[in-house]
Scaffold this active site. Sequence first.
Site, mmCIF file in Angstrom:
data_model
loop_
_atom_site.group_PDB
_atom_site.id
_atom_site.type_symbol
_atom_site.label_atom_id
_atom_site.label_comp_id
_atom_site.label_asym_id
_atom_site.label_seq_id
_atom_site.Cartn_x
_atom_site.Cartn_y
_atom_site.Cartn_z
ATOM 1 C CE1 TYR A 149 -3.874 2.456 0.775
ATOM 2 C CE2 TYR A 149 -2.293 3.323 2.509
ATOM 3 C CZ TYR A 149 -3.401 3.314 1.612
ATOM 4 O OH TYR A 149 -4.119 4.611 1.635
ATOM 5 C CE LYS A 153 -3.511 5.482 -1.526
ATOM 6 N NZ LYS A 153 -4.417 6.088 -2.384
#
Length: 244
Positions: A149, A153
């Site tokens: 994750y 990002k």
Amino acid sequence: MNINFENKRVLVTGAASGIGKGIVFRLVQNGATVVAVDKNQENLNSLASEHSSIITAVIDLSDWTSSHAAVKQHLPVDMLVNCAGLVEILPLTNVTEEGYQKLFDVNVKGTISITQAVVSDLLSRKAQGSIVTISSQASKAGLLNHTIYSASKGALDSFTRSLALELGPKNIRVNCVNPTVVLTPLGRQAWSNPSARYAMLAKIPLQRFAEVDDVVNAVVFLLSDQASMITGHCLPVDGGFLSC
């Protein structure tokens, strides 16, 4: 601060729930025509029932070709909010190729594909524009079990900075917002474990998680002419987490 989006057309991905839904409602309140993009038809129908002026589009952002073509049907737009995203919080040893691919297909590939379609149209019309992408504090700080994750990002932060440099001379601004934990229904569920919640809160000087409106306020400001000299910026909405 008076922010008005009358005569502006804004496309928002991930629009039917959570932060995206909050952004859509605020934009409508401020006079914008909103094209709400999501993969969930039922949630989009519910959204449109609350504001009849909202234009809805079911689009699978993980498919580059079909999403690109679908967005073109709703152009021109003046502004874009990339809010769609997936979360997977796992130790690296539990990450699968399938899970990695699914996450990056939406968070990174989907964002780039939609942005490319919107930017190409803005450039063809020689029109000014504003783009805001929802990133995360996880792109800037190591968070336990956030490996893929965080990587997705981080890619969005880098994409934002490079695209801002590319499009600045064309009067198209590109920014992102990097929230801490946001108390959407999913956020409340994900951080319902008391030990995990208190450990994170202990690192936030303001001693609270973000509400949806905290993120919406930042997004709307960056989209607006009030931020006309701001581009290439990744704005933390984190209660001071990244500052301490």
